[in-house]
Design a protein around this motif. Sequence first.
Motif, PDB file in Angstrom:
ATOM      1  N   ARG A  53       0.880  -1.167   0.000  1.00  9.03           N
ATOM      2  CA  ARG A  53       0.000   0.000   0.000  1.00  9.03           C
ATOM      3  C   ARG A  53       0.917   1.216   0.000  1.00  9.03           C
ATOM      4  NH1 ARG A  53      -2.047   2.828   4.347  1.00  9.03           N
ATOM      5  NH2 ARG A  53      -1.302   1.185   5.696  1.00  9.03           N
ATOM      6  N   VAL A  54       0.970   1.905  -1.140  1.00  9.43           N
ATOM      7  CA  VAL A  54       1.841   3.069  -1.303  1.00  9.43           C
ATOM      8  C   VAL A  54       0.984   4.325  -1.204  1.00  9.43           C
ATOM      9  CG1 VAL A  54       3.426   4.245  -2.884  1.00  9.43           C
ATOM     10  CG2 VAL A  54       3.415   1.743  -2.768  1.00  9.43           C
ATOM     11  N   PRO A  55       1.287   5.225  -0.268  1.00  9.01           N
ATOM     12  CA  PRO A  55       0.510   6.463  -0.161  1.00  9.01           C
ATOM     13  C   PRO A  55       0.618   7.286  -1.448  1.00  9.01           C
ATOM     14  CG  PRO A  55       1.888   6.152   1.784  1.00  9.01           C
ATOM     15  CD  PRO A  55       2.305   5.123   0.772  1.00  9.01           C
ATOM     16  N   ARG A  56      -0.504   7.871  -1.847  1.00  5.35           N
ATOM     17  CA  ARG A  56      -0.508   8.723  -3.044  1.00  5.35           C
ATOM     18  C   ARG A  56       0.297   9.993  -2.798  1.00  5.35           C
ATOM     19  NH1 ARG A  56      -4.834   8.527  -6.983  1.00  5.35           N
ATOM     20  NH2 ARG A  56      -6.108   6.690  -6.642  1.00  5.35           N
ATOM     21  N   GLY A  57       1.049  10.399  -3.794  1.00  3.92           N
ATOM     22  CA  GLY A  57       1.685  11.702  -3.788  1.00  3.92           C
ATOM     23  C   GLY A  57       2.929  11.860  -2.931  1.00  3.92           C
ATOM     24  N   GLU A  58       3.390  10.815  -2.237  1.00  3.09           N
ATOM     25  CA  GLU A  58       4.558  10.974  -1.380  1.00  3.09           C
ATOM     26  C   GLU A  58       5.863  10.771  -2.135  1.00  3.09           C
ATOM     27  OE1 GLU A  58       4.695   9.218   2.396  1.00  3.09           O
ATOM     28  OE2 GLU A  58       2.760   9.985   2.982  1.00  3.09           O
ATOM     29  N   ALA A  59       5.861   9.923  -3.101  1.00  3.18           N
ATOM     30  CA  ALA A  59       7.084   9.675  -3.874  1.00  3.18           C
ATOM     31  C   ALA A  59       6.793  10.032  -5.320  1.00  3.18           C
ATOM     32  CB  ALA A  59       7.486   8.215  -3.751  1.00  3.18           C
ATOM     33  N   GLY A  60       7.810  10.283  -6.085  1.00  2.32           N
ATOM     34  CA  GLY A  60       7.617  10.616  -7.491  1.00  2.32           C
ATOM     35  C   GLY A  60       7.073   9.440  -8.276  1.00  2.32           C
ATOM     36  N   LEU A  81       9.193  -0.342   1.404  1.00  2.00           N
ATOM     37  CA  LEU A  81      10.001  -1.497   1.799  1.00  2.00           C
ATOM     38  C   LEU A  81      11.212  -1.090   2.636  1.00  2.00           C
ATOM     39  CD1 LEU A  81       9.824  -3.507  -1.519  1.00  2.00           C
ATOM     40  CD2 LEU A  81       8.830  -4.166   0.684  1.00  2.00           C
ATOM     41  N   ALA A  82      11.839   0.025   2.318  1.00  2.00           N
ATOM     42  CA  ALA A  82      13.037   0.459   3.044  1.00  2.00           C
ATOM     43  C   ALA A  82      12.734   0.814   4.499  1.00  2.00           C
ATOM     44  CB  ALA A  82      13.677   1.643   2.328  1.00  2.00           C
ATOM     45  N   LYS A  83      11.497   1.138   4.813  1.00  2.00           N
ATOM     46  CA  LYS A  83      11.128   1.513   6.187  1.00  2.00           C
ATOM     47  C   LYS A  83      10.897   0.311   7.101  1.00  2.00           C
ATOM     48  CE  LYS A  83       9.151   5.935   4.912  1.00  2.00           C
ATOM     49  NZ  LYS A  83       7.933   6.740   4.808  1.00  2.00           N
ATOM     50  N   ILE A  84      10.888  -0.893   6.548  1.00  2.00           N
ATOM     51  CA  ILE A  84      10.686  -2.094   7.353  1.00  2.00           C
ATOM     52  C   ILE A  84      11.970  -2.385   8.126  1.00  2.00           C
ATOM     53  CG2 ILE A  84      10.160  -4.559   7.295  1.00  2.00           C
ATOM     54  CD1 ILE A  84       8.617  -3.985   4.680  1.00  2.00           C
ATOM     55  N   PRO A 139      -5.638   1.634  -7.704  1.00  2.00           N
ATOM     56  CA  PRO A 139      -5.796   2.832  -6.875  1.00  2.00           C
ATOM     57  C   PRO A 139      -7.062   2.761  -6.021  1.00  2.00           C
ATOM     58  CG  PRO A 139      -6.512   3.298  -9.098  1.00  2.00           C
ATOM     59  CD  PRO A 139      -5.997   1.873  -9.097  1.00  2.00           C
ATOM     60  N   ASP A 140      -7.020   3.438  -4.867  1.00  2.00           N
ATOM     61  CA  ASP A 140      -8.245   3.750  -4.137  1.00  2.00           C
ATOM     62  C   ASP A 140      -8.171   5.227  -3.791  1.00  2.00           C
ATOM     63  OD1 ASP A 140      -6.809   4.053  -1.746  1.00  2.00           O
ATOM     64  OD2 ASP A 140      -7.708   2.347  -0.743  1.00  2.00           O
ATOM     65  N   ALA A 141      -9.034   5.716  -2.959  1.00  2.00           N
ATOM     66  CA  ALA A 141      -9.110   7.147  -2.686  1.00  2.00           C
ATOM     67  C   ALA A 141      -7.835   7.712  -2.049  1.00  2.00           C
ATOM     68  CB  ALA A 141     -10.315   7.441  -1.794  1.00  2.00           C
ATOM     69  N   PHE A 142      -7.134   6.914  -1.259  1.00  2.00           N
ATOM     70  CA  PHE A 142      -5.996   7.429  -0.510  1.00  2.00           C
ATOM     71  C   PHE A 142      -4.654   6.806  -0.883  1.00  2.00           C
ATOM     72  CE2 PHE A 142      -9.746   7.779   2.194  1.00  2.00           C
ATOM     73  CZ  PHE A 142      -9.785   9.156   2.343  1.00  2.00           C
ATOM     74  N   ASP A 143      -4.659   5.571  -1.345  1.00  2.00           N
ATOM     75  CA  ASP A 143      -3.433   4.830  -1.580  1.00  2.00           C
ATOM     76  C   ASP A 143      -3.455   4.151  -2.935  1.00  2.00           C
ATOM     77  OD1 ASP A 143      -2.387   5.248   1.104  1.00  2.00           O
ATOM     78  OD2 ASP A 143      -3.905   3.814   1.767  1.00  2.00           O
ATOM     79  N   LEU A 144      -2.281   3.629  -3.300  1.00  2.00           N
ATOM     80  CA  LEU A 144      -2.132   2.789  -4.481  1.00  2.00           C
ATOM     81  C   LEU A 144      -1.718   1.405  -3.996  1.00  2.00           C
ATOM     82  CD1 LEU A 144      -0.038   5.291  -6.606  1.00  2.00           C
ATOM     83  CD2 LEU A 144      -2.494   4.887  -6.758  1.00  2.00           C
ATOM     84  N   PHE A 192       4.822  -1.757   7.890  1.00  2.00           N
ATOM     85  CA  PHE A 192       3.761  -0.821   7.514  1.00  2.00           C
ATOM     86  C   PHE A 192       3.661  -0.729   5.997  1.00  2.00           C
ATOM     87  CE2 PHE A 192       2.136   3.354   6.412  1.00  2.00           C
ATOM     88  CZ  PHE A 192       0.958   3.367   7.141  1.00  2.00           C
ATOM     89  N   GLY A 193       2.474  -0.913   5.465  1.00  2.00           N
ATOM     90  CA  GLY A 193       2.249  -0.820   4.030  1.00  2.00           C
ATOM     91  C   GLY A 193       2.310  -2.139   3.293  1.00  2.00           C
ATOM     92  N   VAL A 194       2.754  -3.203   3.961  1.00  2.00           N
ATOM     93  CA  VAL A 194       2.810  -4.518   3.311  1.00  2.00           C
ATOM     94  C   VAL A 194       1.482  -5.219   3.573  1.00  2.00           C
ATOM     95  CG1 VAL A 194       3.977  -6.745   3.184  1.00  2.00           C
ATOM     96  CG2 VAL A 194       5.303  -4.662   3.613  1.00  2.00           C
ATOM     97  N   THR A 195       0.762  -5.531   2.510  1.00  2.00           N
ATOM     98  CA  THR A 195      -0.514  -6.222   2.678  1.00  2.00           C
ATOM     99  C   THR A 195      -0.399  -7.716   2.429  1.00  2.00           C
ATOM    100  OG1 THR A 195      -1.169  -5.680   0.411  1.00  2.00           O
ATOM    101  CG2 THR A 195      -1.880  -4.170   2.144  1.00  2.00           C
ATOM    102  N   GLU A 196       0.629  -8.125   1.662  1.00  2.00           N
ATOM    103  CA  GLU A 196       0.817  -9.559   1.409  1.00  2.00           C
ATOM    104  C   GLU A 196       2.240  -9.829   0.943  1.00  2.00           C
ATOM    105  OE1 GLU A 196       0.388 -13.166   1.751  1.00  2.00           O
ATOM    106  OE2 GLU A 196      -1.530 -12.136   1.945  1.00  2.00           O
TER     107      GLU A 196
END
Length: 98
Positions: A17-24, A34-37, A53-58, A87-91
Amino acid sequence: MSVHMAEVEAAADLELRVPRGEAGALDDGARQVLAKIDCVREVEVERIDGMRPDAFDLYVDVAARLALDAEPEADRDELRARLRDGFGVTEVERLDVR
């Protein structure tokens, strides 16, 4: 005295789950997630296999090479669980440790 944890190389297919708009670029966003794990030392995103995509994340399907803090004889199920707890890993669909 410093303690040095061993490192193992792994190839993984994950859903993130990647937050929209945080990275290029999308692969940069996946790399950042992945680097934050805690157990991940290095990340190389090999390819993006899909994105929803969904409303907040990709939701992104990623194939990546990882360097993980772990002993070579570490339990593979434990490594999968450590990645899945990030955080952000769904599977974690595949984890091949070398």
